[in-house]
Design an enzyme around this catalytic site. Structure first.
Site, PDB file in Angstrom:
ATOM      1  N   HIS A   1       0.851  -1.194   0.000  1.00  0.00           N
ATOM      2  CA  HIS A   1       0.000   0.000   0.000  1.00  0.00           C
ATOM      3  C   HIS A   1       0.884   1.240   0.000  1.00  0.00           C
ATOM      4  CE1 HIS A   1       1.092   0.084   4.220  1.00  0.00           C
ATOM      5  NE2 HIS A   1       0.497  -1.075   4.441  1.00  0.00           N
TER       6      HIS A   1
ATOM      7  N   GLY B   1       1.919   3.093   2.277  1.00  0.00           N
ATOM      8  CA  GLY B   1       2.967   3.094   3.304  1.00  0.00           C
ATOM      9  C   GLY B   1       4.236   2.448   2.761  1.00  0.00           C
ATOM     10  N   HIS B   2       4.074   1.277   2.156  1.00  0.00           N
ATOM     11  CA  HIS B   2       5.225   0.606   1.555  1.00  0.00           C
ATOM     12  C   HIS B   2       5.797   1.469   0.416  1.00  0.00           C
ATOM     13  CE1 HIS B   2       2.693  -2.936   2.951  1.00  0.00           C
ATOM     14  NE2 HIS B   2       3.837  -3.169   3.571  1.00  0.00           N
TER      15      HIS B   2
ATOM     16  N   GLN C   1       7.502 -15.233  12.518  1.00  0.00           N
ATOM     17  CA  GLN C   1       7.074 -14.110  13.356  1.00  0.00           C
ATOM     18  C   GLN C   1       5.578 -14.169  13.681  1.00  0.00           C
ATOM     19  OE1 GLN C   1       8.429 -11.229  10.260  1.00  0.00           O
ATOM     20  NE2 GLN C   1       6.604 -10.078  10.826  1.00  0.00           N
TER      21      GLN C   1
ATOM     22  N   LYS D   1       5.251   3.046  11.977  1.00  0.00           N
ATOM     23  CA  LYS D   1       4.034   2.398  12.476  1.00  0.00           C
ATOM     24  C   LYS D   1       4.386   1.186  13.342  1.00  0.00           C
ATOM     25  CE  LYS D   1       0.975  -0.361  10.432  1.00  0.00           C
ATOM     26  NZ  LYS D   1       0.424  -1.221  11.506  1.00  0.00           N
ATOM     27  N   ASP D   2       5.445   0.471  12.941  1.00  0.00           N
ATOM     28  CA  ASP D   2       5.909  -0.679  13.725  1.00  0.00           C
ATOM     29  C   ASP D   2       7.088  -0.217  14.580  1.00  0.00           C
ATOM     30  OD1 ASP D   2       4.292  -3.064  12.480  1.00  0.00           O
ATOM     31  OD2 ASP D   2       4.932  -1.805  10.819  1.00  0.00           O
TER      32      ASP D   2
ATOM     33  N   GLN E   1       9.320  -2.745  16.294  1.00  0.00           N
ATOM     34  CA  GLN E   1      10.143  -3.429  15.288  1.00  0.00           C
ATOM     35  C   GLN E   1      11.359  -2.565  14.938  1.00  0.00           C
ATOM     36  OE1 GLN E   1       8.561  -5.817  11.908  1.00  0.00           O
ATOM     37  NE2 GLN E   1       8.901  -3.954  10.754  1.00  0.00           N
TER      38      GLN E   1
ATOM     39  N   VAL F   1       2.335   6.483   7.282  1.00  0.00           N
ATOM     40  CA  VAL F   1       1.430   7.005   6.258  1.00  0.00           C
ATOM     41  C   VAL F   1       0.002   6.627   6.655  1.00  0.00           C
ATOM     42  CG1 VAL F   1       0.826   6.950   3.806  1.00  0.00           C
ATOM     43  CG2 VAL F   1       3.224   6.743   4.515  1.00  0.00           C
TER      44      VAL F   1
ATOM     45  N   SER G   1      -2.347  -0.207   6.727  1.00  0.00           N
ATOM     46  CA  SER G   1      -1.848  -1.513   7.129  1.00  0.00           C
ATOM     47  C   SER G   1      -2.448  -2.549   6.189  1.00  0.00           C
ATOM     48  CB  SER G   1      -2.276  -1.821   8.569  1.00  0.00           C
ATOM     49  OG  SER G   1      -2.138  -3.212   8.830  1.00  0.00           O
TER      50      SER G   1
HETATM   51  P1  AMP Z   1       4.700  -5.164   6.491  1.00  0.00           P
HETATM   52  O1  AMP Z   1       4.515  -5.531   5.043  1.00  0.00           O
HETATM   53  O2  AMP Z   1       3.425  -4.844   7.184  1.00  0.00           O
HETATM   54  O3  AMP Z   1       5.601  -6.122   7.224  1.00  0.00           O
HETATM   55  O4  AMP Z   1       5.487  -3.792   6.475  1.00  0.00           O
HETATM   56  C1  AMP Z   1       6.691  -3.632   5.782  1.00  0.00           C
HETATM   57  C2  AMP Z   1       7.285  -2.309   6.136  1.00  0.00           C
HETATM   58  O5  AMP Z   1       6.357  -1.268   5.797  1.00  0.00           O
HETATM   59  C3  AMP Z   1       7.565  -2.177   7.637  1.00  0.00           C
HETATM   60  O6  AMP Z   1       8.792  -1.468   7.827  1.00  0.00           O
HETATM   61  C4  AMP Z   1       6.386  -1.376   8.116  1.00  0.00           C
HETATM   62  O7  AMP Z   1       6.663  -0.628   9.285  1.00  0.00           O
HETATM   63  C5  AMP Z   1       6.161  -0.453   6.932  1.00  0.00           C
HETATM   64  N1  AMP Z   1       4.802   0.091   6.977  1.00  0.00           N
HETATM   65  C6  AMP Z   1       3.649  -0.607   7.149  1.00  0.00           C
HETATM   66  N2  AMP Z   1       2.597   0.239   7.218  1.00  0.00           N
HETATM   67  C7  AMP Z   1       3.101   1.493   7.105  1.00  0.00           C
HETATM   68  C8  AMP Z   1       2.543   2.797   7.108  1.00  0.00           C
HETATM   69  N3  AMP Z   1       1.228   3.001   7.246  1.00  0.00           N
HETATM   70  N4  AMP Z   1       3.375   3.856   6.966  1.00  0.00           N
HETATM   71  C9  AMP Z   1       4.711   3.674   6.833  1.00  0.00           C
HETATM   72  N5  AMP Z   1       5.317   2.469   6.806  1.00  0.00           N
HETATM   73  C10 AMP Z   1       4.519   1.394   6.945  1.00  0.00           C
END
Ligand code: AMP
Length: 290
Positions: A34, A36-37, A61, A149-150, A153, A176, A185
């Protein structure tokens, strides 16, 4: 964009990029990408000559009873987002590539993995640290990009990088959000429209708390109570805590250092997390980013 599935193919693709003199940026993800990524990829593209994205839903995990089997996937959509964003190498390993038979070595984070999500997801951060450590060895990036957001982590990985002298700079990118405040998310896809409306109470509480902080409120108890107030709309609050932004130690009294209010809550069957940073010195710089 090169799409590779094995570590051997990855190494060949990266060798060529390094020989061209590129600084390498790395964005690890679990897919169902999305905005964010996309923003992490954008940051990497701004700072590095070449960007590697991995998509891997990491089984180690996830705890028993969590959503490993149902985690949303859309490989086609993910590939076109990566292409559109100018990703150079997309790494799509399967579980047998990441965890060959007889795999038995892990990275065990220390106390930084114990509070917040660590209390509710035992072993989660061991899985995260191990898979990220493995990816760092495979990709050998100069910079790696993670989302605020994490937050825990980010803290676990920054600690691991320092403790193990890993030659990579960790960059933390602000969260984001949707226009109405909901943190993006992949798990938002699980929410019904009614649940999504109730999920907004998480960001609304955090924004109200941030506004009070900006108005001068410094009491940890008061700020936590403001963030907690709208959470009667969710189904279960796992935590709503004000912590030191870097060590994640619980704070008491007044906020006197960079802090974060972190929330984890269930809306229906969906577990959501969010946080907002508070900086009493007001300089906006929370992390020494790479
Ligand atoms: P995930 O695919 O959920 O494991 O997330 C991969 C990366 O994208 C991780 O570093 C997350 O923290 C980041 N991420 C997920 N959601 C967001 C967001 N809303 N804004 C910024 N980074 C994000």
């Amino acid at each position: 964009m090169r799409v590779v599935r094995s570590v051997a193919e990855l190494r060949i693709a990266l060798k060529a990029l390094r020989e061209e003199g590129h600084r390498l940026g790395f964005v690890p993800t679990m897919g169902f990408l999305h905005e964010g990524h996309a923003t992490l990829i954008q940051h990497s593209r701004q700072r590095c000559g070449a960007t590697v994205v991995s998509i891997f839903v990491n089984p180690t995990q996830f705890g028993p009873g969590e959503d490993l089997a149902t985690y949303p996937r859309d490989l086609e959509g993910d590939q076109s987002l990566c292409l559109r964003m100018g990703v150079d190498v997309l790494f799509l390993p399967d579980a047998s590539e990441m965890y060959p038979s007889h795999f038995q070595t892990s990275i065990e984070p220390g106390p930084i993995a114990e509070p917040l999500c660590g209390r509710f997801r035992p072993g989660h951060f061991r899985g995260v640290a191990t898979v990220v450590g493995k990816f760092f060895n495979m990709v050998q990036p100069d910079l790696a990009f993670f989302g605020q957001k994490d937050l825990q982590q980010c803290a676990v990985i920054r600690r691991m990088v320092r403790d193990l002298n890993l030659p990579v700079d960790v960059v933390v990118v602000p969260t984001v959000r949707e226009k109405d405040g909901l943190a993006l998310s992949s798990r938002n896809a699980y929410l019904s429209p009614q649940e999504r409306t109730r999920a907004l109470s998480i960001s609304q509480g955090l924004f109200a708390m941030e506004a009070a902080f900006k108005d001068g409120e410094r009491s940890v108890d008061m700020l936590t109570a403001i963030a907690f107030d709208p959470l009667h709309l969710v189904d279960q609050v796992q935590y709503c805590e004000l912590v030191d932004a870097l060590t994640l130690d619980a704070l008491s009294g007044d906020v006197d250092r960079p802090a974060a209010v972190c929330v984890a809550a269930y809306v229906g069957k969906t577990r959501l997390i969010d946080n907002i940073l508070l900086n009493p010195s007001g300089d906006g710089v929370m992390f020494g980013n790479g």
